[in-house]
Scaffold this motif. Structure first.
Motif, PDB file in Angstrom:
ATOM      1  N   MET A 175       5.051  -9.776   6.690  1.00  0.00           N
ATOM      2  CA  MET A 175       5.632  -8.570   7.250  1.00  0.00           C
ATOM      3  C   MET A 175       6.472  -7.891   6.163  1.00  0.00           C
ATOM      4  SD  MET A 175       7.832  -8.355  10.675  1.00  0.00           S
ATOM      5  CE  MET A 175       8.795  -6.938  11.059  1.00  0.00           C
ATOM      6  N   PRO A 176       6.243  -6.595   5.929  1.00  0.00           N
ATOM      7  CA  PRO A 176       6.978  -5.909   4.859  1.00  0.00           C
ATOM      8  C   PRO A 176       8.442  -5.703   5.233  1.00  0.00           C
ATOM      9  CG  PRO A 176       5.589  -4.361   6.023  1.00  0.00           C
ATOM     10  CD  PRO A 176       5.265  -5.728   6.564  1.00  0.00           C
ATOM     11  N   ARG A 177       9.271  -5.637   4.219  1.00  0.00           N
ATOM     12  CA  ARG A 177      10.693  -5.399   4.439  1.00  0.00           C
ATOM     13  C   ARG A 177      10.919  -3.954   4.854  1.00  0.00           C
ATOM     14  NH1 ARG A 177      14.073  -8.081  -0.473  1.00  0.00           N
ATOM     15  NH2 ARG A 177      14.034 -10.192   0.349  1.00  0.00           N
ATOM     16  N   PRO A 178      11.930  -3.711   5.707  1.00  0.00           N
ATOM     17  CA  PRO A 178      12.228  -2.322   6.078  1.00  0.00           C
ATOM     18  C   PRO A 178      12.863  -1.579   4.900  1.00  0.00           C
ATOM     19  CG  PRO A 178      13.737  -3.831   7.167  1.00  0.00           C
ATOM     20  CD  PRO A 178      12.731  -4.664   6.449  1.00  0.00           C
ATOM     21  N   THR A 179      12.543  -0.321   4.794  1.00  0.00           N
ATOM     22  CA  THR A 179      13.110   0.507   3.729  1.00  0.00           C
ATOM     23  C   THR A 179      14.517   0.943   4.128  1.00  0.00           C
ATOM     24  OG1 THR A 179      12.234   2.527   4.679  1.00  0.00           O
ATOM     25  CG2 THR A 179      10.805   1.364   3.116  1.00  0.00           C
ATOM     26  N   PRO A 180      15.318   1.389   3.166  1.00  0.00           N
ATOM     27  CA  PRO A 180      16.659   1.884   3.513  1.00  0.00           C
ATOM     28  C   PRO A 180      16.621   3.042   4.515  1.00  0.00           C
ATOM     29  CG  PRO A 180      16.527   1.503   1.162  1.00  0.00           C
ATOM     30  CD  PRO A 180      15.147   1.292   1.716  1.00  0.00           C
ATOM     31  N   ALA A 181      15.636   3.891   4.409  1.00  0.00           N
ATOM     32  CA  ALA A 181      15.529   5.009   5.355  1.00  0.00           C
ATOM     33  C   ALA A 181      15.293   4.494   6.774  1.00  0.00           C
ATOM     34  CB  ALA A 181      14.402   5.948   4.942  1.00  0.00           C
ATOM     35  N   GLN A 182      14.454   3.475   6.917  1.00  0.00           N
ATOM     36  CA  GLN A 182      14.207   2.909   8.234  1.00  0.00           C
ATOM     37  C   GLN A 182      15.478   2.290   8.820  1.00  0.00           C
ATOM     38  OE1 GLN A 182      10.902   0.377   7.075  1.00  0.00           O
ATOM     39  NE2 GLN A 182       9.534   1.537   8.413  1.00  0.00           N
ATOM     40  N   LEU A 183      16.228   1.592   7.980  1.00  0.00           N
ATOM     41  CA  LEU A 183      17.475   0.979   8.448  1.00  0.00           C
ATOM     42  C   LEU A 183      18.483   2.032   8.903  1.00  0.00           C
ATOM     43  CD1 LEU A 183      17.935  -1.844   5.783  1.00  0.00           C
ATOM     44  CD2 LEU A 183      17.234  -2.092   8.166  1.00  0.00           C
ATOM     45  N   VAL A 184      18.606   3.100   8.132  1.00  0.00           N
ATOM     46  CA  VAL A 184      19.571   4.147   8.472  1.00  0.00           C
ATOM     47  C   VAL A 184      19.163   4.872   9.749  1.00  0.00           C
ATOM     48  CG1 VAL A 184      20.509   6.363   7.696  1.00  0.00           C
ATOM     49  CG2 VAL A 184      20.396   4.443   6.114  1.00  0.00           C
TER      50      VAL A 184
ATOM     51  N   GLY B 172      15.870  -0.946  21.670  1.00  0.00           N
ATOM     52  CA  GLY B 172      14.434  -0.654  21.694  1.00  0.00           C
ATOM     53  C   GLY B 172      14.124   0.723  21.123  1.00  0.00           C
ATOM     54  N   LEU B 173      14.956   1.701  21.475  1.00  0.00           N
ATOM     55  CA  LEU B 173      14.756   3.056  20.952  1.00  0.00           C
ATOM     56  C   LEU B 173      14.974   3.092  19.438  1.00  0.00           C
ATOM     57  CD1 LEU B 173      14.143   5.981  21.742  1.00  0.00           C
ATOM     58  CD2 LEU B 173      16.592   6.321  22.050  1.00  0.00           C
ATOM     59  N   GLY B 174      16.000   2.367  18.969  1.00  0.00           N
ATOM     60  CA  GLY B 174      16.256   2.311  17.525  1.00  0.00           C
ATOM     61  C   GLY B 174      15.114   1.642  16.778  1.00  0.00           C
ATOM     62  N   LEU B 175      14.552   0.592  17.356  1.00  0.00           N
ATOM     63  CA  LEU B 175      13.408  -0.070  16.738  1.00  0.00           C
ATOM     64  C   LEU B 175      12.199   0.854  16.687  1.00  0.00           C
ATOM     65  CD1 LEU B 175      12.293  -2.724  15.586  1.00  0.00           C
ATOM     66  CD2 LEU B 175      11.616  -3.320  17.915  1.00  0.00           C
ATOM     67  N   LEU B 176      11.980   1.593  17.771  1.00  0.00           N
ATOM     68  CA  LEU B 176      10.856   2.542  17.799  1.00  0.00           C
ATOM     69  C   LEU B 176      11.014   3.617  16.727  1.00  0.00           C
ATOM     70  CD1 LEU B 176       8.307   3.547  19.366  1.00  0.00           C
ATOM     71  CD2 LEU B 176       9.877   4.991  20.655  1.00  0.00           C
ATOM     72  N   VAL B 177      12.210   4.154  16.602  1.00  0.00           N
ATOM     73  CA  VAL B 177      12.454   5.196  15.591  1.00  0.00           C
ATOM     74  C   VAL B 177      12.283   4.631  14.189  1.00  0.00           C
ATOM     75  CG1 VAL B 177      14.251   6.663  14.589  1.00  0.00           C
ATOM     76  CG2 VAL B 177      13.897   6.640  17.050  1.00  0.00           C
ATOM     77  N   ALA B 178      12.805   3.428  13.961  1.00  0.00           N
ATOM     78  CA  ALA B 178      12.719   2.831  12.622  1.00  0.00           C
ATOM     79  C   ALA B 178      11.273   2.546  12.225  1.00  0.00           C
ATOM     80  CB  ALA B 178      13.532   1.547  12.572  1.00  0.00           C
ATOM     81  N   MET B 179      10.445   2.172  13.188  1.00  0.00           N
ATOM     82  CA  MET B 179       9.060   1.844  12.858  1.00  0.00           C
ATOM     83  C   MET B 179       8.186   3.085  12.682  1.00  0.00           C
ATOM     84  SD  MET B 179       9.404  -1.255  12.486  1.00  0.00           S
ATOM     85  CE  MET B 179       7.762  -1.712  12.078  1.00  0.00           C
ATOM     86  N   THR B 180       8.619   4.212  13.217  1.00  0.00           N
ATOM     87  CA  THR B 180       7.815   5.427  13.084  1.00  0.00           C
ATOM     88  C   THR B 180       8.196   6.254  11.855  1.00  0.00           C
ATOM     89  OG1 THR B 180       9.309   6.618  14.553  1.00  0.00           O
ATOM     90  CG2 THR B 180       7.350   5.642  15.542  1.00  0.00           C
ATOM     91  N   VAL B 181       9.225   5.846  11.122  1.00  0.00           N
ATOM     92  CA  VAL B 181       9.574   6.536   9.877  1.00  0.00           C
ATOM     93  C   VAL B 181       8.431   6.300   8.900  1.00  0.00           C
ATOM     94  CG1 VAL B 181      11.165   6.561   7.916  1.00  0.00           C
ATOM     95  CG2 VAL B 181      12.052   6.323  10.218  1.00  0.00           C
ATOM     96  N   PRO B 182       7.923   7.348   8.256  1.00  0.00           N
ATOM     97  CA  PRO B 182       6.792   7.162   7.340  1.00  0.00           C
ATOM     98  C   PRO B 182       7.159   6.233   6.194  1.00  0.00           C
ATOM     99  CG  PRO B 182       7.366   9.494   7.535  1.00  0.00           C
ATOM    100  CD  PRO B 182       8.334   8.730   8.346  1.00  0.00           C
ATOM    101  N   LEU B 183       6.244   5.316   5.904  1.00  0.00           N
ATOM    102  CA  LEU B 183       6.448   4.400   4.787  1.00  0.00           C
ATOM    103  C   LEU B 183       6.071   5.084   3.483  1.00  0.00           C
ATOM    104  CD1 LEU B 183       4.945   1.156   6.320  1.00  0.00           C
ATOM    105  CD2 LEU B 183       7.348   1.694   5.973  1.00  0.00           C
ATOM    106  N   PRO B 184       6.726   4.715   2.388  1.00  0.00           N
ATOM    107  CA  PRO B 184       6.339   5.313   1.105  1.00  0.00           C
ATOM    108  C   PRO B 184       4.941   4.847   0.716  1.00  0.00           C
ATOM    109  CG  PRO B 184       7.952   3.572   0.777  1.00  0.00           C
ATOM    110  CD  PRO B 184       7.814   3.774   2.253  1.00  0.00           C
ATOM    111  N   ARG B 185       4.198   5.753   0.111  1.00  0.00           N
ATOM    112  CA  ARG B 185       2.848   5.421  -0.334  1.00  0.00           C
ATOM    113  C   ARG B 185       2.916   4.542  -1.578  1.00  0.00           C
ATOM    114  NH1 ARG B 185       0.316  11.352  -0.465  1.00  0.00           N
ATOM    115  NH2 ARG B 185       1.215  12.037   1.471  1.00  0.00           N
ATOM    116  N   PRO B 186       1.965   3.653  -1.725  1.00  0.00           N
ATOM    117  CA  PRO B 186       1.965   2.862  -2.956  1.00  0.00           C
ATOM    118  C   PRO B 186       1.681   3.762  -4.157  1.00  0.00           C
ATOM    119  CG  PRO B 186       0.063   2.323  -1.588  1.00  0.00           C
ATOM    120  CD  PRO B 186       0.911   3.278  -0.815  1.00  0.00           C
ATOM    121  N   ARG B 187       2.356   3.459  -5.227  1.00  0.00           N
ATOM    122  CA  ARG B 187       2.182   4.292  -6.421  1.00  0.00           C
ATOM    123  C   ARG B 187       0.840   4.002  -7.062  1.00  0.00           C
ATOM    124  NH1 ARG B 187       7.943   4.624  -9.459  1.00  0.00           N
ATOM    125  NH2 ARG B 187       9.158   5.087  -7.616  1.00  0.00           N
ATOM    126  N   THR B 188       0.211   5.049  -7.513  1.00  0.00           N
ATOM    127  CA  THR B 188      -1.046   4.877  -8.221  1.00  0.00           C
ATOM    128  C   THR B 188      -0.775   4.990  -9.713  1.00  0.00           C
ATOM    129  OG1 THR B 188      -1.502   7.234  -8.032  1.00  0.00           O
ATOM    130  CG2 THR B 188      -2.415   5.815  -6.322  1.00  0.00           C
TER     131      THR B 188
END
Length: 97
Positions: free
Chosen positions: A1-10, A44-60
């Protein structure tokens, strides 16, 4: 399971805090069960919001390919008559109909 990003935590934390305060103020509950239900709903609402924050794309990584070889530019020499005719045409004033 990937770690949450700082944006997701905030975003998740802000959602939990704001929604808990809003629901407690709107419901005006003072019982322990009501507060627990509101806290669980806010989590539950906070978890839903945190999981719907777009994840950063992997760098190419750009591939290092050799630069394409440009085709040699060919210059076509102009004849003196062509140059003279073009100069005369550009100098002439347009005639009125």
């Amino acid at each position: 399971m990937p770690r949450p990003t700082p944006a997701q935590l905030v975003y998740g934390s802000c959602t939990v805090i704001c929604s808990t305060l809003a629901m407690l103020l709107l419901s005006q509950t003072s019982s322990g069960i009501g507060i627990a239900v509101i806290a669980l709903a806010a989590l539950g609402l906070g978890l839903l919001v945190a999981m719907t924050v777009p994840l950063p794309r992997p760098r190419t990584v750009a591939r290092s390919e050799p630069a394409p070889i440009a085709a040699p530019q060919v210059r076509v020499p102009l004849h003196r008559e062509t140059v003279a005719a073009a100069t005369v045409e550009s100098v002439r004033e347009p005639t009125a109909p």
